[in-house]
Design an enzyme around this catalytic site. Structure first.
Site, mmCIF file in Angstrom:
data_model
loop_
_atom_site.group_PDB
_atom_site.id
_atom_site.type_symbol
_atom_site.label_atom_id
_atom_site.label_comp_id
_atom_site.label_asym_id
_atom_site.label_seq_id
_atom_site.Cartn_x
_atom_site.Cartn_y
_atom_site.Cartn_z
ATOM 1 N N ASP A 66 0.869 -1.172 0.000
ATOM 2 C CA ASP A 66 0.000 0.000 0.000
ATOM 3 C C ASP A 66 0.913 1.232 0.000
ATOM 4 O O ASP A 66 2.105 1.123 0.305
ATOM 5 C CB ASP A 66 -0.887 -0.040 1.248
ATOM 6 C CG ASP A 66 -1.741 1.206 1.393
ATOM 7 O OD1 ASP A 66 -2.407 1.594 0.413
ATOM 8 O OD2 ASP A 66 -1.728 1.797 2.483
ATOM 9 N N ASP A 105 -0.157 5.129 0.914
ATOM 10 C CA ASP A 105 -0.390 6.102 1.989
ATOM 11 C C ASP A 105 -0.396 5.432 3.359
ATOM 12 O O ASP A 105 -1.178 4.516 3.607
ATOM 13 C CB ASP A 105 -1.724 6.816 1.776
ATOM 14 C CG ASP A 105 -1.763 7.585 0.473
ATOM 15 O OD1 ASP A 105 -1.065 8.612 0.374
ATOM 16 O OD2 ASP A 105 -2.474 7.152 -0.446
ATOM 17 N N ASP A 151 -1.747 -0.907 6.126
ATOM 18 C CA ASP A 151 -1.917 -0.255 7.425
ATOM 19 C C ASP A 151 -3.384 -0.084 7.824
ATOM 20 O O ASP A 151 -3.683 0.681 8.736
ATOM 21 C CB ASP A 151 -1.255 1.131 7.399
ATOM 22 C CG ASP A 151 -2.010 2.113 6.515
ATOM 23 O OD1 ASP A 151 -2.376 1.742 5.376
ATOM 24 O OD2 ASP A 151 -2.253 3.253 6.962
#
Length: 220
Positions: free
Chosen positions: A7, A9, A169
């Site tokens: 991922d 961001d 996250d």
């Protein structure tokens, strides 16, 4: 080939300040001032533009879905003009990427940021060429947590979807990996911090220097 997909961001890079500045541009344009704080609202920032707008308007006492729709393109334009003034890669991220590649892994990126903006961020950070693939929110007709973007990121990197894992996250990343029945690795150094442990991923990493060994174990 074994493959690690990241991922963007809150996982590869801390993009929160530039994202919040873009959202605050919208609020200032409406005479509302800066409704989001670049430090305290980092976890909101990495959940996407519409989430930032929703939270800001909530604080202003007026959540109007039509206004969110109107402001979203404004936010994207503001962000496109300033994608990486404050954005930084997390410590050790690219060392881990290069170690994975040396160990025979393919690497790629799968994000819910629009593809053009994701490319702009990686280009600004000087790391786009390190990744074998990049799938954004608008690359395919669907986005995470649908598994199709993750599968495409693996295949475009030259890997085997069933010998891959996703580093992320958020619950979106966890649900994506589960939808494709592959391992999930959560970072604890992003805005969510240790709260990602509650998601019960297959592994947690507290620094990127842990990732090569974790990936090798999960994909052994």
């Amino acid at each position: 080939m074994r493959t690690v997909i990241f991922d963007l961001d809150g996982t590869l890079a801390d993009t929160s300040v530039d994202l919040i500045n873009a959202a605050n541009t919208c609020f200032r344009g409406l005479g509302l001032g800066d409704l989001l704080d670049p430090t305290q609202d980092a976890a909101i920032a990495v959940r996407g533009g519409r989430m930032m707008l929703t939270e800001g308007f909530k604080r202003a006492g007026n959540i109007d879905p039509a206004e969110i729709d109107r402001q979203y393109p404004v936010l994207l334009q503001a962000y496109a003009q300033d994608v990486a003034t404050h954005t930084t890669l997390y410590d050790g991220a690219m060392d881990a990427v290069e170690q994975l590649k040396s160990d025979g892994f393919a690497v790629g990126v799968c994000t819910n940021k629009p593809e053009g903006l994701a490319i702009a961020v990686l280009d600004a950070l000087g790391v786009r060429s390190a990744f074998g693939s990049l799938i954004g929110a608008d690359t395919l007709p669907v986005r995470k947590p649908d598994p199709a973007p993750l599968r495409a990121a693996v295949e475009r990197a030259g890997g085997d979807p069933m010998r891959s894992l996703l580093v992320g996250d958020s619950i979106t990343d966890l649900d994506t990996s589960r939808a494709m029945n592959v391992p999930s690795v959560m970072v604890t150094f992003g805005p969510a911090g240790m709260a990602v442990a509650d998601l019960k991923p297959d592994a947690l990493i507290h620094h990127y220097n842990e990732l090569p060994a974790v990936a090798a174990e999960l994909l052994s």
